[in-house]
Design a protein around this motif. Structure first.
Motif, mmCIF file in Angstrom:
data_model
loop_
_atom_site.group_PDB
_atom_site.id
_atom_site.type_symbol
_atom_site.label_atom_id
_atom_site.label_comp_id
_atom_site.label_asym_id
_atom_site.label_seq_id
_atom_site.Cartn_x
_atom_site.Cartn_y
_atom_site.Cartn_z
ATOM 1 N N SER A 138 0.719 -1.280 0.123
ATOM 2 C CA SER A 138 -0.257 0.059 -0.430
ATOM 3 C C SER A 138 0.954 0.955 -0.292
ATOM 4 C CB SER A 138 -0.720 0.177 0.918
ATOM 5 O OG SER A 138 -1.714 -0.837 1.250
ATOM 6 N N LEU A 139 1.827 1.169 0.654
ATOM 7 C CA LEU A 139 2.579 2.417 0.636
ATOM 8 C C LEU A 139 3.381 2.349 -0.878
ATOM 9 C CD1 LEU A 139 4.489 1.574 3.980
ATOM 10 C CD2 LEU A 139 3.860 4.041 3.716
ATOM 11 N N GLU A 140 3.697 1.388 -1.014
ATOM 12 C CA GLU A 140 4.582 1.546 -2.380
ATOM 13 C C GLU A 140 3.381 2.061 -3.577
ATOM 14 O OE1 GLU A 140 6.514 -0.398 -6.657
ATOM 15 O OE2 GLU A 140 5.989 -2.049 -3.918
ATOM 16 N N ILE A 141 2.199 1.135 -3.793
ATOM 17 C CA ILE A 141 0.562 2.497 -4.391
ATOM 18 C C ILE A 141 0.761 3.478 -4.297
ATOM 19 C CG2 ILE A 141 -1.168 1.966 -4.884
ATOM 20 C CD1 ILE A 141 -1.092 -0.992 -4.584
ATOM 21 N N CYS A 142 0.551 3.718 -2.902
ATOM 22 C CA CYS A 142 0.119 5.753 -2.302
ATOM 23 C C CYS A 142 1.612 6.538 -2.877
ATOM 24 C CB CYS A 142 -0.234 5.808 -0.712
ATOM 25 S SG CYS A 142 -1.774 4.615 -0.688
ATOM 26 N N ASP A 143 2.449 5.825 -2.791
ATOM 27 C CA ASP A 143 3.541 6.681 -3.014
ATOM 28 C C ASP A 143 3.917 7.124 -4.893
ATOM 29 O OD1 ASP A 143 6.462 7.663 -1.880
ATOM 30 O OD2 ASP A 143 6.650 6.704 -3.704
ATOM 31 N N ARG A 144 3.510 6.595 -5.354
ATOM 32 C CA ARG A 144 3.749 6.850 -6.571
ATOM 33 C C ARG A 144 2.756 6.824 -7.439
ATOM 34 N NH1 ARG A 144 4.754 0.807 -9.501
ATOM 35 N NH2 ARG A 144 5.236 2.216 -11.622
ATOM 36 N N LEU A 145 0.837 6.886 -6.732
ATOM 37 C CA LEU A 145 0.088 7.340 -7.396
ATOM 38 C C LEU A 145 0.383 9.261 -6.610
ATOM 39 C CD1 LEU A 145 -2.392 5.376 -7.005
ATOM 40 C CD2 LEU A 145 -2.435 5.798 -8.453
ATOM 41 N N LEU A 146 0.727 9.362 -5.248
ATOM 42 C CA LEU A 146 0.454 11.061 -4.624
ATOM 43 C C LEU A 146 1.643 11.966 -5.985
ATOM 44 C CD1 LEU A 146 -0.255 9.988 -1.423
ATOM 45 C CD2 LEU A 146 -1.814 11.701 -2.835
ATOM 46 N N ARG A 147 2.530 10.881 -6.384
ATOM 47 C CA ARG A 147 3.638 11.517 -6.750
ATOM 48 C C ARG A 147 3.295 12.154 -8.319
ATOM 49 N NH1 ARG A 147 8.893 11.408 -4.264
ATOM 50 N NH2 ARG A 147 9.149 10.301 -2.638
ATOM 51 N N GLY A 148 2.142 11.751 -9.024
ATOM 52 C CA GLY A 148 1.104 11.770 -10.202
ATOM 53 C C GLY A 148 1.697 10.431 -11.309
ATOM 54 N N GLU A 149 2.148 9.500 -10.909
ATOM 55 C CA GLU A 149 2.376 8.327 -11.613
ATOM 56 C C GLU A 149 1.240 7.913 -12.242
ATOM 57 O OE1 GLU A 149 5.015 5.229 -11.313
ATOM 58 O OE2 GLU A 149 6.615 6.659 -9.910
ATOM 59 N N THR A 150 1.028 8.075 -13.269
ATOM 60 C CA THR A 150 0.056 6.729 -14.419
ATOM 61 C C THR A 150 0.755 5.268 -13.170
ATOM 62 O OG1 THR A 150 -0.595 7.972 -15.282
ATOM 63 C CG2 THR A 150 -1.687 6.106 -15.854
ATOM 64 N N LEU A 151 -0.182 4.715 -12.602
ATOM 65 C CA LEU A 151 -0.122 3.244 -11.792
ATOM 66 C C LEU A 151 -0.732 2.065 -12.589
ATOM 67 C CD1 LEU A 151 2.210 1.968 -10.258
ATOM 68 C CD2 LEU A 151 0.065 2.394 -8.565
ATOM 69 N N ASP A 152 0.070 1.322 -13.865
ATOM 70 C CA ASP A 152 -0.198 -0.306 -13.736
ATOM 71 C C ASP A 152 0.851 -1.212 -13.177
ATOM 72 O OD1 ASP A 152 -1.539 -2.580 -14.778
ATOM 73 O OD2 ASP A 152 -0.739 -1.956 -17.094
ATOM 74 N N HIS A 153 -0.358 -1.457 -11.808
ATOM 75 C CA HIS A 153 0.729 -2.268 -11.210
ATOM 76 C C HIS A 153 0.057 -4.157 -10.596
ATOM 77 C CE1 HIS A 153 2.288 -3.517 -6.699
ATOM 78 N NE2 HIS A 153 1.366 -3.416 -6.398
ATOM 79 N N THR A 154 0.739 -4.546 -10.305
ATOM 80 C CA THR A 154 -0.458 -6.324 -10.195
ATOM 81 C C THR A 154 0.988 -6.732 -9.113
ATOM 82 O OG1 THR A 154 -1.014 -6.093 -12.646
ATOM 83 C CG2 THR A 154 -0.643 -8.160 -10.800
ATOM 84 N N GLY A 155 -0.158 -6.647 -7.789
ATOM 85 C CA GLY A 155 1.026 -7.620 -6.745
ATOM 86 C C GLY A 155 0.369 -8.600 -6.286
ATOM 87 N N ARG A 156 0.780 -8.244 -4.864
ATOM 88 C CA ARG A 156 0.155 -9.550 -4.306
ATOM 89 C C ARG A 156 -0.767 -9.629 -4.169
ATOM 90 N NH1 ARG A 156 3.510 -12.829 1.144
ATOM 91 N NH2 ARG A 156 1.686 -14.375 1.261
ATOM 92 N N TYR A 157 -1.360 -8.409 -3.578
ATOM 93 C CA TYR A 157 -2.690 -8.397 -2.960
ATOM 94 C C TYR A 157 -3.638 -7.515 -3.766
ATOM 95 C CZ TYR A 157 -0.841 -10.391 1.287
ATOM 96 O OH TYR A 157 0.028 -11.552 2.597
ATOM 97 N N TYR A 158 -3.295 -5.814 -4.387
ATOM 98 C CA TYR A 158 -3.837 -4.979 -5.281
ATOM 99 C C TYR A 158 -3.326 -5.134 -6.287
ATOM 100 C CZ TYR A 158 -3.688 -4.023 -0.232
ATOM 101 O OH TYR A 158 -4.633 -3.906 0.868
ATOM 102 N N ARG A 159 -4.475 -4.766 -7.386
ATOM 103 C CA ARG A 159 -4.319 -4.433 -8.786
ATOM 104 C C ARG A 159 -5.137 -2.917 -9.023
ATOM 105 N NH1 ARG A 159 -3.073 -3.963 -13.160
ATOM 106 N NH2 ARG A 159 -3.850 -4.969 -15.019
ATOM 107 N N VAL A 160 -3.905 -2.275 -9.688
ATOM 108 C CA VAL A 160 -4.550 -0.943 -9.535
ATOM 109 C C VAL A 160 -3.599 -0.319 -10.972
ATOM 110 C CG1 VAL A 160 -3.840 1.346 -8.281
ATOM 111 C CG2 VAL A 160 -3.832 -0.510 -6.989
#
Length: 301
Positions: A138-160
């Motif tokens: 969650s910290l990694e996802i929040c960090d990247r999104l709040l920095r303005g990244e367009t995120l395509d993430h597939t992790g162990r618990y979350y898909r964004v």
């Protein structure tokens, strides 16, 4: 390690419980700001036994709108309650509403034994190891999104797959990470701008001494510094905050009690404190505690 007396300016904020008539809460926030306290914080839970409480993020928006100076945030939002993309969107919105006075407080959730929030949502809190894993992702996802990244993430618990509006604060709002065990402190060493300690209180022995609580926090501090060293990070870049959870002695019992509590933690390098707004167990006013609070503002801040 890190045994120097804190030389940072003393910062004191207040935790206000989210219950009671809204006009009373708003008046309390304005009073806290007028007294000169550094921050106003709200807990983030779905379940409050014996209290009819407001939802945290709704109140944070209101808090942002009626204050001008204080820093604001949840202390802390458990990652088990919200998808991290939604949490980041909440954070970006409140940060913009407050003009950059917001910090994102996060923790692993499921604490204090019951996991009542998660159960109320029809799930389970998960094992401590799973919750720490979720916190890291969650910290990694929040960090990247709040920095303005367009995120395509597939992790162990979350898909964004998302982009959110940029926050006001650049490069992102500060992260306040609650951590006590080695793995969580490792995440704080990597991601935190503020490390949040619950004042060294052991849930199994809530009536132990202040000296024992300080001893536990000293151990947590040393572990945080070891984790920072392993990452090549200067631990001095992380602010160190004590949440006075079940504090003994109660810091607002008297001015002497405040000095003893704060002074004991300042000796091991803790430089920020969040005290609970004084109120009786039934939610009524604690006028004696409020008078001590006014003395702290006038004579210690």
């Amino acid at each position: 390690m890190g045994g120097r007396l804190s030389r940072a300016p003393l910062r004191v904020g207040l935790m206000t419980l989210p219950h009671g008539p809204y006009p009373d809460l708003a008046a309390r926030w304005r009073r806290i700001e007028a007294l000169g306290f550094e921050g106003i914080h709200l807990p983030d839970h779905l379940v409050y036994p014996k209290l009819i409480a407001y939802e945290c993020w709704t109140l944070l928006g209101a808090l942002a709108a009626i204050t001008e100076r204080v820093r604001i945030g949840a202390l802390v939002s458990p990652v088990t309650l919200r998808h991290p993309a939604l949490l980041a969107q909440h954070a970006s919105s409140v940060d913009r509403m407050s003009g950059g006075r917001f910090e994102l407080g996060v923790g692993a959730g499921g604490g204090r034994g019951a996991g009542g929030d998660e159960v109320a949502l029809g799930g389970e809190p998960g094992s401590p190891a799973e919750r720490i894993d979720r916190l890291g992702e969650s910290l990694e996802i929040c960090d990247r999104l709040l920095r303005g990244e367009t995120l395509d993430h597939t992790g162990r618990y979350y898909r964004v797959r998302a982009t959110i509006p940029a926050a006001h604060r650049r490069p992102r709002p500060p992260f306040a990470v609650a951590a006590r065990g080695p793995r969580a402190l490792g995440l704080a060493a990597r991601w935190a701008d503020v490390w949040v300690s619950e004042g060294g209180r052991d849930p199994g022995t809530p009536d132990d001494s202040l000296a024992e609580a300080v001893r536990r926090v000293r151990g947590e501090r040393d572990e945080l510094e070891r984790r920072c060293a392993a990452l090549g990070r200067d631990p001095g870049t992380i602010r160190r905050r004590v949440l006075a959870f079940r504090a003994r002695p109660a810091p607002l019992a008297s001015l002497d009690a405040f000095d003893e509590y704060v002074g004991s933690f300042r000796e091991i390098g803790m430089d920020e404190f969040v005290l609970y707004w004084p109120e009786r167990a039934d939610g009524g006013r604690d006028e004696a505690g409020e008078r001590v609070l006014e003395r702290v503002a006038a004579e210690r801040l």
